[in-house]
Design a protein around this motif. Structure first.
Motif, PDB file in Angstrom:
ATOM      1  N   LYS A   9       0.845  -1.188   0.000  1.00  0.00           N
ATOM      2  CA  LYS A   9       0.000   0.000   0.000  1.00  0.00           C
ATOM      3  C   LYS A   9       0.879   1.235   0.000  1.00  0.00           C
ATOM      4  CE  LYS A   9      -3.816  -2.219   2.505  1.00  0.00           C
ATOM      5  NZ  LYS A   9      -4.652  -2.217   3.733  1.00  0.00           N
ATOM      6  N   THR A 361      -2.972   5.646  -1.468  1.00  0.00           N
ATOM      7  CA  THR A 361      -3.179   6.113  -2.843  1.00  0.00           C
ATOM      8  C   THR A 361      -3.156   4.969  -3.852  1.00  0.00           C
ATOM      9  OG1 THR A 361      -0.795   6.517  -3.153  1.00  0.00           O
ATOM     10  CG2 THR A 361      -2.126   8.341  -2.308  1.00  0.00           C
ATOM     11  N   TYR A 362      -2.615   3.800  -3.432  1.00  0.00           N
ATOM     12  CA  TYR A 362      -2.569   2.642  -4.337  1.00  0.00           C
ATOM     13  C   TYR A 362      -2.353   1.396  -3.497  1.00  0.00           C
ATOM     14  CZ  TYR A 362      -1.180  -0.515  -8.100  1.00  0.00           C
ATOM     15  OH  TYR A 362      -1.112  -1.566  -8.978  1.00  0.00           O
ATOM     16  N   SER A 363      -2.984   0.293  -3.891  1.00  0.00           N
ATOM     17  CA  SER A 363      -2.853  -0.956  -3.146  1.00  0.00           C
ATOM     18  C   SER A 363      -2.868  -2.135  -4.100  1.00  0.00           C
ATOM     19  CB  SER A 363      -4.002  -1.080  -2.134  1.00  0.00           C
ATOM     20  OG  SER A 363      -3.911  -2.298  -1.427  1.00  0.00           O
ATOM     21  N   GLN A 364      -2.040  -3.146  -3.803  1.00  0.00           N
ATOM     22  CA  GLN A 364      -2.001  -4.354  -4.648  1.00  0.00           C
ATOM     23  C   GLN A 364      -1.623  -5.549  -3.760  1.00  0.00           C
ATOM     24  OE1 GLN A 364      -2.647  -4.665  -8.078  1.00  0.00           O
ATOM     25  NE2 GLN A 364      -2.567  -6.835  -7.593  1.00  0.00           N
TER      26      GLN A 364
END
Length: 367
Positions: A9, A361-364
């Protein structure tokens, strides 16, 4: 210990006030949170703390994410793992990239400690129930710096670190010493000087500093040995200590009297503890450095600072030093210059999921 999934994250938050050095002014901070989950749903947490641009180290948020996603995570998820101490050997084919390695190793050590229902610091022999805290004063204005010192004094910080450079060091230190003659004071140069400045640096001895941190080149060990022989004030090495080998070389050459151990910069728990043990064997004091972190990295630093060799207050300030709200619960609080060491398993803190989600702001996820 089987890791079933790893999630990255990217988070971002503004600092409460700019962090200023002669190299860079930081107003917003990004980090990568690493979550390592096992089949029973336990989660270990780590934090990657490079800056957005390579002004401090060669790693950045983007390069760190790349190394985690394309190399470190695939190796970790596809290899049998009995203990987190095996990770450095597993990753031996990947050179440097210490902050990426540190974040993932942190998460897996946290998971391992939770699986064994043990506070993380105890895994490495940490015994302290409270750790002494220092604070960084980062301003290029001496009046503002003194206001910061005065403001932080209510928490009883056990050490104050001032950022210096050749143009302003005498002015800063003389004003601060006049106003605060008895505070434990050190100066961080962030490689602002050269050997041509020996006579100038000798003038700083009169200010009775605890140490001068990294006065010469960020990658230098040899020239610091020449400088240390000319100064009464101990030199502390920081930027040039990126591994056990660096620390061993510095001690062999007499390049410093103190070492700052930054877990993120040396590659994680395994290497940080090796450096700690080396310094303890050689009676060289160490302290735990900071990287303007969020709470997960701060929690790992608290656990590291429970080891016996950390006799100098570290850069482990209250969460409120930088953030309107941190991502851990409870937040880190400094009282009378001390931080209470948590008792819960792993890093000892819970995650403030609402705050973490708000900053993401971004998650994977990777399985």
């Amino acid at each position: 210990m089987k890791v079933s999934s790893i999630t990255l994250k990217v988070i971002k938050a503004p600092l409460k006030q700019p962090f200023k050095t002669h190299l860079e002014t930081v107003t917003d901070r990004e980090a990568i949170i690493v979550e390592a989950k096992d089949k029973d749903g336990l989660i270990g947490y780590g934090e990657a703390v490079p800056f957005t641009s390579p002004w401090y180290t060669e790693e950045t948020i983007k390069t760190c994410y790349h190394m985690l996603e394309d190399f470190l995570i695939p190796l970790t998820l596809t290899s049998p793992l009995q203990h987190p101490g095996e990770l450095q050997g597993l990753w031996r084919g990947i050179r440097r990239n210490a902050m990426a390695k540190s974040a993932l190793e942190q998460a897996i050590f946290d998971l391992y400690a939770k699986q064994n229902e043990t506070y993380l610091g105890r895994l490495f022999g940490g015994e302290r129930r409270e750790v002494a805290a220092g604070v960084v004063i980062a301003s290029n204005n001496v009046e503002e710096a003194m206001r910061q010192i005065d403001g932080f004094s209510g928490s009883g910080y056990r050490r104050y670190k001032i950022k210096i450079d050749p143009l302003h060091d005498i002015e800063f230190l003389s004003h601060i010493r006049d106003a605060f003659p008895d505070i434990p004071l050190m100066a961080d140069a962030n490689s602002a000087y050269t050997l041509d400045d020996i006579a100038h640096l000798q003038k700083l001895d009169e200010y009775k500093l605890m140490m001068i941190e990294q006065p010469l080149g960020h990658d230098d060990i040899v020239e610091h040995s020449r400088l240390q022989s000319k100064l009464q004030t101990p030199i502390c090495l920081d930027e040039s200590i990126n591994s056990y080998h660096d620390a061993s070389s510095a001690l062999t050459l007499g390049s410093c009297g103190v070492i700052n151990i930054k877990m993120a910069k040396v590659g994680g728990w395994t290497e940080a503890v090796r450096i700690h043990d080396l310094c303890a064997e050689n009676d060289v004091p160490v302290w735990c450095g900071g990287m303007i972190e969020f709470g997960i990295s701060r929690a790992h630093n608290i656990a590291l600072a429970t080891l016996k060799g950390f006799t100098i207050p570290g850069d482990i300030s209250s969460s409120s030093r930088y953030w309107e709200g941190d991502i851990i619960d409870p937040e880190v609080v400094v009282k009378d210059g001390l931080i209470q060491v948590p008792e819960k398993a792993g890093i000892g803190f819970s995650i403030n999921e609402k705050r973490l989600k708000a900053l993401t702001t971004y998650s994977q996820m990777y399985r």
